[in-house]
Design a protein around this motif. Structure first.
Motif, PDB file in Angstrom:
ATOM      1  N   THR A   1     -11.030  22.160  19.634  1.00 15.45           N
ATOM      2  CA  THR A   1     -10.765  23.175  18.618  1.00 15.45           C
ATOM      3  C   THR A   1      -9.651  22.752  17.668  1.00 15.45           C
ATOM      4  OG1 THR A   1      -9.245  24.297  20.124  1.00 15.45           O
ATOM      5  CG2 THR A   1     -11.529  25.070  20.093  1.00 15.45           C
ATOM      6  N   THR A   2      -9.044  21.595  17.892  1.00 20.28           N
ATOM      7  CA  THR A   2      -8.053  21.065  16.953  1.00 20.28           C
ATOM      8  C   THR A   2      -8.758  20.254  15.874  1.00 20.28           C
ATOM      9  OG1 THR A   2      -7.681  19.061  18.255  1.00 20.28           O
ATOM     10  CG2 THR A   2      -6.309  20.964  18.766  1.00 20.28           C
ATOM     11  N   PHE A   3      -8.061  20.009  14.760  1.00 17.98           N
ATOM     12  CA  PHE A   3      -8.670  19.305  13.631  1.00 17.98           C
ATOM     13  C   PHE A   3      -7.574  18.658  12.810  1.00 17.98           C
ATOM     14  CE2 PHE A   3      -8.327  23.851  13.146  1.00 17.98           C
ATOM     15  CZ  PHE A   3      -7.517  24.007  12.027  1.00 17.98           C
ATOM     16  N   GLY A   4      -7.977  17.724  11.959  1.00 19.70           N
ATOM     17  CA  GLY A   4      -7.022  16.976  11.155  1.00 19.70           C
ATOM     18  C   GLY A   4      -7.106  17.322   9.684  1.00 19.70           C
ATOM     19  N   LEU A   5      -6.136  16.811   8.930  1.00 21.92           N
ATOM     20  CA  LEU A   5      -6.106  16.950   7.477  1.00 21.92           C
ATOM     21  C   LEU A   5      -6.114  15.555   6.867  1.00 21.92           C
ATOM     22  CD1 LEU A   5      -5.697  18.686   4.879  1.00 21.92           C
ATOM     23  CD2 LEU A   5      -3.223  18.461   5.255  1.00 21.92           C
ATOM     24  N   SER A   6      -6.859  15.402   5.787  1.00 22.21           N
ATOM     25  CA  SER A   6      -6.981  14.097   5.145  1.00 22.21           C
ATOM     26  C   SER A   6      -5.643  13.602   4.621  1.00 22.21           C
ATOM     27  CB  SER A   6      -7.988  14.175   3.997  1.00 22.21           C
ATOM     28  OG  SER A   6      -7.551  15.116   3.023  1.00 22.21           O
ATOM     29  N   MET A   7      -5.560  12.285   4.430  1.00 23.94           N
ATOM     30  CA  MET A   7      -4.410  11.682   3.755  1.00 23.94           C
ATOM     31  C   MET A   7      -4.701  11.614   2.262  1.00 23.94           C
ATOM     32  SD  MET A   7      -1.837  10.549   5.785  1.00 23.94           S
ATOM     33  CE  MET A   7      -1.197   8.895   5.525  1.00 23.94           C
ATOM     34  N   PRO A   8      -3.668  11.607   1.425  1.00 27.47           N
ATOM     35  CA  PRO A   8      -3.904  11.494  -0.015  1.00 27.47           C
ATOM     36  C   PRO A   8      -4.441  10.117  -0.391  1.00 27.47           C
ATOM     37  CG  PRO A   8      -1.555  11.395   0.476  1.00 27.47           C
ATOM     38  CD  PRO A   8      -2.244  11.746   1.750  1.00 27.47           C
ATOM     39  N   ARG A   9      -4.869  10.003  -1.636  1.00 29.45           N
ATOM     40  CA  ARG A   9      -5.393   8.724  -2.135  1.00 29.45           C
ATOM     41  C   ARG A   9      -4.375   7.614  -1.879  1.00 29.45           C
ATOM     42  NH1 ARG A   9      -7.474   9.779  -7.537  1.00 29.45           N
ATOM     43  NH2 ARG A   9      -5.287  10.194  -8.022  1.00 29.45           N
ATOM     44  N   THR A  10      -4.899   6.496  -1.385  1.00 30.49           N
ATOM     45  CA  THR A  10      -4.037   5.364  -1.020  1.00 30.49           C
ATOM     46  C   THR A  10      -4.501   4.109  -1.747  1.00 30.49           C
ATOM     47  OG1 THR A  10      -3.584   6.279   1.181  1.00 30.49           O
ATOM     48  CG2 THR A  10      -3.225   3.918   0.876  1.00 30.49           C
ATOM     49  N   PHE A  11      -3.581   3.460  -2.446  1.00 29.83           N
ATOM     50  CA  PHE A  11      -3.856   2.178  -3.099  1.00 29.83           C
ATOM     51  C   PHE A  11      -3.345   1.047  -2.212  1.00 29.83           C
ATOM     52  CE2 PHE A  11      -3.643   5.213  -6.579  1.00 29.83           C
ATOM     53  CZ  PHE A  11      -4.732   4.850  -7.358  1.00 29.83           C
ATOM     54  N   GLN A  12      -4.084  -0.040  -2.183  1.00 28.98           N
ATOM     55  CA  GLN A  12      -3.688  -1.199  -1.388  1.00 28.98           C
ATOM     56  C   GLN A  12      -3.961  -2.481  -2.177  1.00 28.98           C
ATOM     57  OE1 GLN A  12      -5.660  -1.674   2.449  1.00 28.98           O
ATOM     58  NE2 GLN A  12      -5.563  -3.886   2.216  1.00 28.98           N
ATOM     59  N   LEU A  13      -2.978  -3.363  -2.228  1.00 33.38           N
ATOM     60  CA  LEU A  13      -3.114  -4.676  -2.841  1.00 33.38           C
ATOM     61  C   LEU A  13      -2.797  -5.736  -1.794  1.00 33.38           C
ATOM     62  CD1 LEU A  13      -1.127  -4.007  -6.149  1.00 33.38           C
ATOM     63  CD2 LEU A  13      -3.615  -3.900  -5.840  1.00 33.38           C
ATOM     64  N   SER A  14      -3.484  -6.866  -1.861  1.00 32.65           N
ATOM     65  CA  SER A  14      -3.167  -7.948  -0.929  1.00 32.65           C
ATOM     66  C   SER A  14      -3.386  -9.300  -1.589  1.00 32.65           C
ATOM     67  CB  SER A  14      -3.994  -7.843   0.353  1.00 32.65           C
ATOM     68  OG  SER A  14      -5.326  -8.227   0.141  1.00 32.65           O
ATOM     69  N   VAL A  15      -2.596 -10.261  -1.137  1.00 34.01           N
ATOM     70  CA  VAL A  15      -2.718 -11.654  -1.566  1.00 34.01           C
ATOM     71  C   VAL A  15      -2.768 -12.506  -0.307  1.00 34.01           C
ATOM     72  CG1 VAL A  15      -1.697 -13.550  -2.854  1.00 34.01           C
ATOM     73  CG2 VAL A  15      -1.396 -11.202  -3.660  1.00 34.01           C
ATOM     74  N   GLN A  16      -3.812 -13.311  -0.193  1.00 32.65           N
ATOM     75  CA  GLN A  16      -3.985 -14.178   0.974  1.00 32.65           C
ATOM     76  C   GLN A  16      -4.043 -15.627   0.498  1.00 32.65           C
ATOM     77  OE1 GLN A  16      -7.896 -14.827   3.319  1.00 32.65           O
ATOM     78  NE2 GLN A  16      -6.866 -13.160   4.379  1.00 32.65           N
ATOM     79  N   ALA A  17      -3.228 -16.469   1.123  1.00 32.24           N
ATOM     80  CA  ALA A  17      -3.165 -17.872   0.720  1.00 32.24           C
ATOM     81  C   ALA A  17      -3.356 -18.765   1.937  1.00 32.24           C
ATOM     82  CB  ALA A  17      -1.829 -18.178   0.050  1.00 32.24           C
ATOM     83  N   ASP A  18      -4.180 -19.803   1.777  1.00 33.37           N
ATOM     84  CA  ASP A  18      -4.392 -20.814   2.813  1.00 33.37           C
ATOM     85  C   ASP A  18      -3.751 -22.120   2.361  1.00 33.37           C
ATOM     86  OD1 ASP A  18      -6.317 -19.704   4.973  1.00 33.37           O
ATOM     87  OD2 ASP A  18      -7.194 -19.026   3.086  1.00 33.37           O
ATOM     88  N   PHE A  19      -2.927 -22.689   3.243  1.00 33.81           N
ATOM     89  CA  PHE A  19      -2.200 -23.909   2.891  1.00 33.81           C
ATOM     90  C   PHE A  19      -2.691 -25.089   3.725  1.00 33.81           C
ATOM     91  CE2 PHE A  19       0.614 -20.331   2.004  1.00 33.81           C
ATOM     92  CZ  PHE A  19       0.925 -20.574   0.680  1.00 33.81           C
TER      93      PHE A  19
ATOM     94  N   SER B   1       0.842  -1.191   0.000  1.00 32.04           N
ATOM     95  CA  SER B   1       0.000   0.000   0.000  1.00 32.04           C
ATOM     96  C   SER B   1       0.875   1.237   0.000  1.00 32.04           C
ATOM     97  CB  SER B   1      -0.933   0.010   1.222  1.00 32.04           C
ATOM     98  OG  SER B   1      -0.189   0.050   2.419  1.00 32.04           O
ATOM     99  N   GLY B   2       0.225   2.385  -0.251  1.00 31.63           N
ATOM    100  CA  GLY B   2       0.943   3.647  -0.236  1.00 31.63           C
ATOM    101  C   GLY B   2       2.001   3.715  -1.314  1.00 31.63           C
ATOM    102  N   ARG B   3       3.191   4.190  -0.935  1.00 34.24           N
ATOM    103  CA  ARG B   3       4.289   4.335  -1.889  1.00 34.24           C
ATOM    104  C   ARG B   3       5.222   3.136  -1.883  1.00 34.24           C
ATOM    105  NH1 ARG B   3       5.114   9.802  -3.572  1.00 34.24           N
ATOM    106  NH2 ARG B   3       3.416  11.087  -2.804  1.00 34.24           N
ATOM    107  N   SER B   4       5.458   2.585  -0.677  1.00 30.66           N
ATOM    108  CA  SER B   4       6.385   1.454  -0.617  1.00 30.66           C
ATOM    109  C   SER B   4       6.151   0.608   0.634  1.00 30.66           C
ATOM    110  CB  SER B   4       7.839   1.968  -0.608  1.00 30.66           C
ATOM    111  OG  SER B   4       8.073   2.783   0.531  1.00 30.66           O
ATOM    112  N   ASN B   5       4.910   0.583   1.110  1.00 28.71           N
ATOM    113  CA  ASN B   5       4.620  -0.097   2.365  1.00 28.71           C
ATOM    114  C   ASN B   5       4.266  -1.557   2.102  1.00 28.71           C
ATOM    115  OD1 ASN B   5       2.505  -0.876   4.691  1.00 28.71           O
ATOM    116  ND2 ASN B   5       3.980   0.625   5.449  1.00 28.71           N
ATOM    117  N   PHE B   6       5.091  -2.466   2.628  1.00 34.31           N
ATOM    118  CA  PHE B   6       4.855  -3.894   2.492  1.00 34.31           C
ATOM    119  C   PHE B   6       4.455  -4.464   3.847  1.00 34.31           C
ATOM    120  CE2 PHE B   6       7.519  -3.095  -1.185  1.00 34.31           C
ATOM    121  CZ  PHE B   6       6.963  -3.917  -2.155  1.00 34.31           C
ATOM    122  N   GLY B   7       3.494  -5.372   3.829  1.00 31.58           N
ATOM    123  CA  GLY B   7       3.082  -6.050   5.049  1.00 31.58           C
ATOM    124  C   GLY B   7       3.057  -7.547   4.832  1.00 31.58           C
TER     125      GLY B   7
END
Length: 726
Positions: free
Chosen positions: A708-726, A202-208
């Motif tokens: 009175t505090t607030f947040g800013l959105s994150m940019p568009r995020t792509f995520q790919l995943s592969v799940q395998a059962d053995f 996901s993101g730019r170079s995030n591997f899980g």
């Protein structure tokens, strides 16, 4: 990193070998096969998914245990692992999934924080229970998604049913959260073996990389072992921001005819580099400056937040007769870490320029929480009345160490649209010093609950008595409180598919000490605990594959205000109020064979009353949107293919700022989309998925309930995943 992966693989190997070892023993005659055949295997049961699989049919009713959601006299939804699978984003906090519930709105998009609001009241990881045990999480650390079997979201009057929590378990000066609680149920070993590996990008170079291994062991499969491990590393969609997480957790359970035991324990190491997304406005405009491009980075290169430690939770129930059992719950958590950042909330003016009040911050902290609960639950009758009763005693201990070191002001410049600029004197950064013990808290509590049933009526009565002892280790000042938290609810089961209900609860914050300020005539005094109340009436309908919940509620929270005594002096008092009135609607389930939907909306009229000198009486509570809603779906044109989408709407909100004391935060809509595909590769089940968070790449401000505090959105995020059962 390598140690975590090796440990995860080692546990997976041991779990995989255990059944083979058991079979080898049977082959050599060490187990009496004929005797084994006469014994019934333990069948793991629990809550069941409702049509569509996004919700479960049971939720936790405090110390009374799991109960049908139709019998609980307040709004409760039990999100399943499928909800996490469809809507979770590994680079964002758990609040991204929680906001499928209409009562919850996320207050931040940054993994540096976990804040969200429930019915307009600010909350975070401190308000989460783990298998019914409080105080094991914090604002920064929430349960990782890969350990979760279900999430019980109780957004209604239930303060007294869970037992006694720590006063630091909250964001409103230690309040037991008025709007509700969130209980995380961890994954245990199912009847079938699990050998699962999941990889994500996901993101730019995030591997899980995730390992999930489970076995049931023993002659009757009475023992269950499930191990979950995570390794995540790399850049998020925000330039310069990284999410690095390593953890390993094991769930061991034992089930027999007379007892059930569950032990969950693990180690975590979480580090977020960059990701500053919190702000404060010091301008005079009636509306915030336009939100900057969400790609903009507001971090200096050393910006980081690190926390590591362990969590353990033990639950045991021993049946002593057909209708009575005793139970025990124990929990412990120890964590420590540090952070470097540019103020917790960067302050800017009408032009979007950062002002001189901002500082560089270095903080070192450590926490220790321990919890024990012993109780008894059972059922009996008094004439025509049937009772389900539980009595529990709680003890908790918490210690907190901290040191915060800020730089001089005026060293941070720049603006929202170009990013942060640092003066020549910005470096060196403030030194990271040793944390010092700040406070110790010891609590003892007693909780009694009873559900009285007469025909189609269920009456819930609950009360918690809390003896709280808080010691400020720096000043020696002690704060003691004895509070009773009552909860009552009435449910009428019109039909098995339709319930109507009403409920009431009260909760209290820890008494606060007035600051040593010459302006206060009561400087140094300890104020009485502040009370919060909530009332709710509603209905639940489970029909045609859909669960529909409609609730009308009112909450009333006390606030600290300055009451004028003379022209220059004040008395600090718990006399202000925030009053919330609202309507909440949720519809979740299988609309048709191919369509699973989740729909929800929330309307809140949040008004301030009895404010300082009445100056802001009648104003909307800071950061609360009058209207908000969620709409999501999964469409399966064929069994192997699923298409999903979600829209999240937050209406406009206001904060105290500007020339007229009122600045508008604009409304926003955010869209997510995804697809998943199931297939087999060499007989192994494979699940492929792709998701896009913030599909339109919108940049928007995110209000924070009660702040009175607030947040800013994150940019568009792509995520790919592969799940395998053995």
């Amino acid at each position: 990193m390598s140690r975590i992966v090796i440990h995860g693989l080692g546990l997976a190997t041991l779990a995989a070998l255990a059944p083979a070892s058991a079979r080898a023993q049977e082959d050599t005659g060490t187990v009496d096969a004929q005797a084994a055949d006469t014994k019934q295997p333990i069948v793991v049961t629990g809550s069941r998914p409702l049509p569509g699989g996004l919700l479960q049919d049971e939720g936790r009713l405090g110390i009374l245990g799991d109960t049908s959601i139709m019998a609980i006299p307040y709004s409760l939804t039990s999100m399943s692992a499928k909800s996490l699978e469809l809507f979770h984003n590994p680079s964002l906090p758990l609040a991204n999934v929680l906001q499928n519930n209409p009562s919850i709105r996320s207050s931040t998009s940054s993994p540096m924080y976990t804040d969200f609001s429930m019915r307009g009241v600010n909350m975070n990881g401190n308000h989460m229970l783990l298998n019914g045990i409080p105080s094991l999480f914090s604002q920064f650390t929430t349960p990782p998604a890969h350990i979760i079997e279900r999430i019980d979201i109780a957004s209604g009057p239930n303060a007294a049913v869970n037992g006694v929590a720590m006063s630091n378990n909250g964001t409103d000066s230690g309040a037991t959260a008025a709007p509700g609680t969130i209980n995380i149920v961890t994954k245990s070993a199912p009847n079938e073996d699990v050998n699962r590996v999941t990889g994500t990008f996901s993101g730019r170079s995030n591997f899980g990389l995730y390992f999930d291994v489970a076995r049931r062991l023993g002659e009757n499969r009475e023992w269950g072992v499930r191990a979950n491990a995570e390794y995540m590393d790399g850049g998020l969609s925000l330039p310069g921001a990284e999410n690095n997480s390593r953890n390993i957790f094991v769930n061991i359970d034992h089930k027999s005819a007379s007892s059930t035991t569950n032990l969950f324990a693990g180690y975590f190491d979480l580090r977020i580099n960059g990701g500053q997304r919190w702000f404060t406005f010091s301008g005079t405009g009636a509306q915030l400056p336009d939100a900057p491009d969400a790609d903009t980075n507001y971090d200096f290169p050393e910006t980081t937040k690190l926390m590591h430690g362990y969590i353990a939770a033990l639950n045991h129930e021993q049946r002593i007769s057909d209708t009575w059992s005793i139970f025990a719950n124990f929990g412990a958590q120890e964590k420590k870490g540090y952070k470097y950042n540019s103020s917790s909330a960067l302050r800017f003016n009408d032009a979007g320029a950062f002002v001189t009040a901002n500082v560089a911050n270095a903080q070192n902290e450590k926490t220790l929480n321990q919890y024990a609960q012993l109780g008894i639950r059972g059922a009996f009758r008094t004439g025509p009345l049937a009772h389900k009763i539980a009595l529990a005693v709680d003890y908790s201990l918490a210690k907190y160490w901290n040191d915060t070191n800020n730089s001089a002001t005026g060293r941070i410049g720049g603006n929202l649209y170009d990013g942060v600029a640092y003066s020549a004197s910005f470096y060196p950064l403030p030194a990271l010093r040793s944390a010092v013990l700040q406070w110790t808290e010891k609590n003892l509590g007693v909780t009694l609950t009873d559900i009285v049933t007469l025909g189609k009526f269920d009456l819930l009565l609950a009360a918690s008595l809390k003896d709280e002892n808080f010691l400020n280790e720096l000043t020696g000042k002690k704060i003691t409180n004895d509070n009773v938290l009552p909860t009552a609810g009435l449910t009428y089961r019109v039909t098995p598919d339709l319930s109507i209900y009403a409920g009431h609860t009260e909760s209290f914050s820890r008494g606060q000490m007035v600051a040593a300020d010459s302006r206060y005539v009561n400087a140094g005094a300890v104020l009485a605990p502040m009370r919060s109340r909530q009332n709710e009436i509603g209905m639940k309908l489970q029909k045609g594959g859909m669960l529909t919940t409609l609730a009308v509620f009112e909450m009333d929270q006390q606030n600290l205000i300055d009451v004028p005594v003379t022209d220059t002096t004040f008395r600090r008092d718990a006399d202000g109020r925030n009053r919330y009135r609202g309507v909440e609607l949720s519809m979740v389930g299988q609309l048709a064979r191919q369509w699973t939907v989740t729909l929800g909306g929330l309307y809140i009229d949040a008004e301030r009353q009895k404010t300082n000198g009445g100056l802001t009486d009648g104003r909307f509570v800071n950061g609360v949107s009058r209207w908000s809603g969620t709409a999501g779906f999964e469409f399966r044109p064929v069994e192997s293919l699923g298409l999903s989408g979600r829209a999240i709407y937050n209406g406009e909100a206001f904060i105290d700022s500007g020339a007229n004391g009122r600045t508008r935060i604009p409304a926003f809509v955010s869209f997510d989309a995804g697809a998943n595909y199931r297939m087999r590769l060499a007989s192994y089940p494979i699940r492929l998925s792709a998701n896009v968070i913030n599909l339109a790449d919108r940049s928007y401000w995110m209000a924070r309930g009660g702040s009175t505090t607030f947040g800013l959105s994150m940019p568009r995020t792509f995520q790919l995943s592969v799940q395998a059962d053995f």
